[in-house]
Every structure is written in C-alpha cells, then in structure tokens.
Design an enzyme around this catalytic site. Structure first.
Site, PDB file in Angstrom:
ATOM      1  CD  GLU A  44      28.268  24.540   0.066  1.00 17.93           C
ATOM      2  OE1 GLU A  44      27.450  24.710  -0.842  1.00 17.93           O
ATOM      3  OE2 GLU A  44      28.904  23.479   0.200  1.00 17.93           O
ATOM      4  CE1 TYR A 127      23.372  22.159  -0.662  1.00 17.65           C
ATOM      5  CE2 TYR A 127      24.220  24.386  -1.024  1.00 17.65           C
ATOM      6  CZ  TYR A 127      24.425  23.011  -0.973  1.00 17.65           C
ATOM      7  OH  TYR A 127      25.670  22.507  -1.196  1.00 17.65           O
ATOM      8  CG  ASP A 145      24.995  19.606  -4.091  1.00 15.22           C
ATOM      9  OD1 ASP A 145      24.534  18.432  -4.112  1.00 15.22           O
ATOM     10  OD2 ASP A 145      26.210  19.849  -4.153  1.00 15.22           O
TER      11      ASP A 145
END
Ligand code: SF4
Length: 347
Positions: A44, A127, A145
């Site tokens: 990520e 996020y 995203d």
C-alpha cells in the site's frame, strides 16, 4: 426491495464477480486466507505513488531482502532508500523505515489490528490504515483509492467535482461496505476499477453492477468523477555546481531531513526560486571558488512546480565535504533529479 436487501444484492454481486475474476498479486493471499499485514502495508505504501505493474518488482525485491518487518527495521536507511530508487517521494521510504522500527520496537513485530492503532504509525494516513485494517484484519473499514473513488462516483452518480466531492464519495463508499468479507469487498472494488470500470471506456457490459449503476443508466459514466480544473504549476530556477577535484571525484552534500528530497544526496546548488538567477548572484551561493563553465541544463517536474536548473562545472583541488567518483554513484540513493544533473554534467 428494501434498502438493506438492495445493498446485500450489490455486495453479493460484486463478491461473486471477485471470486471468479480477482487479480493474482504478490502481496495478496490466496482465496479464503488472510494476507500478511507486513505485505499489505508494504504494497500500500508503494502503490501510493505508482502503478501495480511497477510495484510488483519492487515488492518482490523488498520481501526477498527483508522477509519480515523486523528485518526491514534492522536495515540501514541508505540501503532502504537505495532499494526505493525509482519509486519517487523519498519521504515515504524514510517513513517506511521509521514505521518498520515502530512496529518492531513498540509492537513486538505485529501490526496493530485497528484503524486507530494503524493510524498511530509513522507514514500511515487514513487511507492506508483503512486498507490494512480491511485487507489484513477483515475490519469493516472503507479505504478509498483512485479506483474505488471512480467506481463509487459512477455507481451512485456523484457529480460534485473532486477534490470537494471526496467527502460525498467516501460517505457513499462507507455505506456500501459490508460487515461480512470487508477485506475482499475493498479488493473487489479495487479490481473492478482496474479491470472493468476503467477511466476511459468502462466495460459496463461485463460489470456485476451493470443494472444498478446510476451513471451507466444516465450515460455519463466516462465523465465521472468530475475534477475541478488544476492551477498551473509555477516554474522555479536554480544553479547547480558540479565541482571535480584532481582525481575527478565530485562534491556532494546531503539535503536537510525535512522537506523535498529530504535526507537525499545532491550536488550543491543555489536556492530554487521563482526568478531566474544572474551569474554574479548565483556565484555567491557556490560552496567553493572555481572557474565555471556552463555544462548543461536540467528540467524536472515535481508535484507542485517545474524546476529549471543550469549546471555549472568547475575544477578544484578538493577540500572539506563528501567527494565521490562518478563510477561509485551507483551505490548512492541519488534522486532522479540528481541523475539528470549527472547526465547533463558528463554529457
Ligand atoms: Fe463502472 Fe459501468 Fe460498472 Fe457503472 S456499470 S460501475 S460505470 S463499469
């Protein structure tokens, strides 16, 4: 159909599609298994700045060098920055290393399993915390995203332009997130955005949300999400001093830890400012006196500005500082901008 059962139908259709079409990715666990939190976190952070295709080889390289978060924590920062070269935004690599140290040192090598716990880690924003919580721990969290943003904006036909429209999209994504299989649901949204609900020419005929998608019905899917026009980027100017000693070693220095390219090695330069530099005023900021010749120029674009650098070349007998021969530059974590300077200086 009630609202709850309509949402159940949406979830079921997407998860059914995911079970048949999910992408095989190096950081992803096989169907029915939980992913390794270290792998999810690493991927990520890398994916924040580049594409899945690029990240795959970096991810494989990092995991081969540092198989566990404790191994990454124990690594030398320069080795991590070096392995990160080409992924951009070195502040993220420094935070990656800090975060590995925090997980290894403060959490016994185990990532926290809640969004709040994950948010306390260096370099982990809302996020990333939501993505790790959902994918690695199956918490009902809603990471949004670029792919999920687009799919959600189209499904619910949210027309408020980004960035202000993000709030409405995030709220809609939260409403869609199920309690059962939330990790698979988040990854299914990501895959749908990457494979079917693409920015251009979405393949609505193949989409599990073909019928309920409001943008498809209205015929404006490809235009969503709308974006507010971007302000033009300013251009900044600087002068770089490429200084060689009698054995062709070149003077380098380390940038301050805070700020752009923080902690990276660079060739000395003037400040970067909006007005071009005159020759006389630039010399005042040269680290050493030398006879200068124009060696070339470099153009580079950062997120918020364009940069134009004039490269001046001079000879000296050495002096205080870090002097490195160009044949040894490969061992340094030189940012792309400085590689362009090398090219300009050495022709
Ligand atoms: Fe995207 Fe089309 Fe599916 Fe709507 S129907 S979510 S626009 S691919």
């Amino acid at each position: 159909m009630s609202l709850a059962s309509a949402d159940d139908a949406l979830t079921g259709a997407l998860l059914g599609w995911y079970d048949r079409h999910r992408r095989v990715l190096p950081w992803r666990a096989p169907a029915g298994r939980r992913a390794d939190p270290y792998h999810v976190w690493l991927s990520e952070i890398m994916l924040q700045q580049t594409t899945v295709a690029t990240v795959k080889s970096y991810f494989d390289d990092f995991v081969a060098r540092w198989p566990r978060v404790e191994d990454l924590a124990a690594a030398d920062l320069d080795a991590v920055l070096h392995a990160w070269q080409g992924l951009g935004y070195y502040a993220r690599a420094r935070n990656l290393h800090k975060c590995a140290k925090a997980v290894a040192g403060d959490h016994g090598g185990r990532f926290p399993d809640t969004e709040a716990g994950l948010l306390s880690l260096p370099g982990v924003g809302p996020y990333t915390a939501a993505a790790i919580a959902a994918i690695a721990f199956d918490v009902s969290a809603s990471p949004v995203d670029g792919n999920i943003e687009r799919v959600t904006a189209r499904l619910r036909r949210i027309s408020e332009p980004l960035p202000d429209g993000k709030k409405a999209i995030q709220a809609a994504a939260r409403d869609l997130t199920p309690n059962a299989r939330p990790g698979d649901f988040a990854q299914a949204m990501m895959d749908l955005g990457a494979m079917v609900c693409t920015p251009r020419a979405p393949k609505c005929d193949l989409c599990p949300w073909h019928d309920p998608c409001l943008a498809r019905v209205a015929g404006d899917a490809e235009n969503l999400p709308h974006r507010a026009p971007k302000a033009a980027k300013p251009t900044r100017h600087g002068v770089v001093f490429w200084i060689e000693d009698a054995t062709d070693r070149v003077l380098l220095r380390r940038r301050p830890e805070a700020g752009l390219l923080g902690g990276m090695m660079e060739f000395p330069s003037t400040d970067w400012r909006e007005a071009p530099w005159g020759a006389g005023e630039a010399m005042v900021q040269a680290p050493l006196d030398a006879v200068w010749v124009q060696a070339g120029e470099v153009r580079h674009t950062f997120t918020h500005f364009h940069l134009h650098l004039d490269v001046l070349r001079g000879k000296r007998d050495g002096g205080a500082g870090t002097w490195i021969h160009p044949r040894d530059f490969h061992a340094l974590a030189l940012p792309t901008l400085m590689k362009k300077v090398v090219k300009a200086a050495l022709g």
